[in-house]
Design a protein around this motif. Structure first.
Motif, short mmCIF file in Angstrom:
data_model
loop_
_atom_site.label_atom_id
_atom_site.label_comp_id
_atom_site.label_asym_id
_atom_site.label_seq_id
_atom_site.Cartn_x
_atom_site.Cartn_y
_atom_site.Cartn_z
N THR A 55 1.13 -0.74 0.28
CA THR A 55 0.35 0.13 -0.05
C THR A 55 0.52 1.88 -0.05
O THR A 55 -0.13 2.98 -0.16
CB THR A 55 -0.76 0.51 1.03
OG1 THR A 55 -0.09 0.20 2.35
CG2 THR A 55 -2.25 -1.01 1.09
N MET A 264 -7.61 7.09 -1.39
CA MET A 264 -7.31 5.92 -0.47
C MET A 264 -8.43 5.70 0.92
O MET A 264 -8.23 4.52 1.09
CB MET A 264 -6.59 7.05 0.80
CG MET A 264 -4.94 7.04 0.52
SD MET A 264 -3.89 6.28 -0.78
CE MET A 264 -3.91 4.57 0.80
N GLY A 389 -1.32 7.81 0.18
CA GLY A 389 -0.52 6.47 0.27
C GLY A 389 0.69 6.64 1.37
O GLY A 389 0.70 5.30 2.74
N TYR A 397 -5.49 5.95 7.89
CA TYR A 397 -5.93 6.83 7.07
C TYR A 397 -7.20 8.04 8.20
O TYR A 397 -7.38 8.96 7.38
CB TYR A 397 -7.45 6.01 6.38
CG TYR A 397 -8.81 6.47 5.35
CD1 TYR A 397 -8.52 6.69 4.47
CD2 TYR A 397 -9.47 6.51 6.82
CE1 TYR A 397 -9.57 7.02 3.85
CE2 TYR A 397 -10.52 7.09 6.15
CZ TYR A 397 -10.57 7.55 4.06
OH TYR A 397 -11.30 8.38 3.65
#
Length: 422
Positions: A55, A264, A389, A397
């Motif tokens: 990720t 995201m 990212g 997040y």
């Protein structure tokens, strides 16, 4: 019905009829291009994550096609400045279609380098989709400019909402063709962009920018000499510069925050067990909120002023960031609400900022300046996509979402500084 720009009747009476035709053609092309734009956004990050197995660089696809849109914005702006909106916009969408084909080829070959190059080229579709809003305002009278911009933007809604929801079906189709499932939406993107280019190349007549220039020249030749001299200069008047800077800053901030959080969210949902259909639904709601409120936004901007709605944009993006940060990962509903607010804040900023730019820039240099402004917007989006990212990998997040919301508030001191400079 006219088939060439030069065949359009002279005089200001040509303006309303031509504007209606231009908006009709732009609405058609935007419906198509909206599907191409949204379909690729839905799975771009997931496709890179699948190829790279990490990720950390999941935000790179968004950064690449946003960076590609920066280069395309310059090209579309310069072509439009010299030859008109029709060739500029048509070439931009055709380039986006080529990029979509490249993404499919990269997925089949499992080649990340080719994927990143193709995503960069694919970004031309994003730039062109945004540049089309300026074409809607070329022939609009100042009091209705925001509403003209909003008409073009709202047309993207239909394609933008349908596109992400076709992620699963196009993935199935791709599988039957021997193409990786995640590359399926780019089949839709390529087809949609190619059709949008065809619509503009064939039917965007008269060219709105070329006609607006001609009508402006005719009006100035009929005006008293002092007024004609005041309006003829291509240079930006000092009184207009604060509006140009504020319009650009508003759109830069909204693009950066929107792209970072939007990029995201599908990855965040995927990592917590949600499938492509769920993330597609959330992105569809987001894209709908980006464009569907446009008629109301345009009316509000024309009625209450550009700066009032720019401030509302910053506050709405803050609400979006807070909602995304506190939403439980398993709650599709709250994430959808956060992304809806994110789209609405972007819409408020884009319509108000576009109106400021169009008000501030004379016709003689309008397309070139608009293209340069959109380069800055694209660079901001690329920065948001690339950094998103890394932020999620390092802090999660919720931190990304909250940081983005707070950053959007920078528009408030900018509005205050502009007001004090008048």
């Amino acid at each position: 019905m006219t088939t060439t720009d030069s065949a359009t009747p002279t005089g200001t009476s040509a303006r309303p009829e031509a504007q209606r035709r231009v908006l009709t053609v732009l609405v058609t092309s935007q419906i198509l291009s909206g599907a191409g734009l949204a379909a690729g956004v839905t799975v771009g990050a997931l496709l890179a994550q699948d190829m790279l197995g990490s990720t950390d660089l999941a935000g790179l696809p968004s950064a690449l096609f946003t960076a590609g849109s920066a280069l395309a914005a310059v090209a579309v702006g310069r072509i439009s400045q010299i030859r008109g909106r029709r060739p500029g916009l048509a070439m931009g969408y055709l380039t986006g279609a080529v990029g979509s084909a490249g993404v499919i080829a990269a997925a089949v070959a499992d080649n990340p380098v080719l994927l990143f190059i193709a995503l960069f080229v694919y970004g031309a579709g994003t730039a062109t989709n945004l540049q089309a809003r300026y074409a809607g305002a070329d022939l609009a009278v100042p009091a209705h400019r925001a509403r003209a911009v909003s008409t073009v933007l709202v047309a993207t809604t239909l394609g933008g909402v349908v596109g992400p929801n076709l992620a699963a079906p196009t993935g199935t189709l791709a599988g039957t063709l021997g193409i990786p499932t995640l590359a399926g939406p780019f089949l839709l993107s390529g087809t949609a962009y190619a059709l949008a280019a065809l619509v503009l190349a064939v039917w965007l007549r008269p060219d709105p920018l070329l006609l607006a220039r001609r009508l402006d020249r005719e009006q100035r030749t009929e005006a008293p000499p002092a007024e004609a001299a005041a309006d003829a200069g291509p240079d930006l008047a000092p009184a207009r510069r604060p509006r140009l800077m504020l319009g650009a800053l508003t759109m830069i901030l909204t693009q950066l925050v929107m792209v970072a959080i939007m990029t995201m969210t599908p990855v965040h949902m995927h990592d917590h067990g949600h499938g492509t259909a769920a993330s597609g639904l959330v992105i569809a709601i987001h894209v709908g909120a980006m464009y569907l409120p446009s008629p109301l936004t345009g009316w509000l901007v024309d009625r209450y002023g550009r700066t009032v709605i720019a401030v509302a944009s910053g506050l709405t993006l803050l609400a979006a960031g807070i909602t995304a940060a506190v939403a439980p990962a398993e709650s599709v509903g709250l994430l959808a609400l956060a992304l809806a607010l994110l789209g609405l804040g972007w819409n408020l900023g884009l319509v108000s900022g576009t109106a400021m730019i169009t008000d501030a820039v004379p016709l003689a240099t309008r397309a070139k300046t608009q293209g340069l402004v959109d380069v800055s917007i694209a660079i901001a989006g690329a920065t948001g996509g690339l950094s998103s990212g890394l932020v999620v990998a390092a802090a999660g997040y919720p931190v990304l979402a909250l940081t983005g919301g707070v950053l959007a508030l920078a528009v408030l001191p900018a509005v205050a500084a502009t007001a004090s400079s008048r």
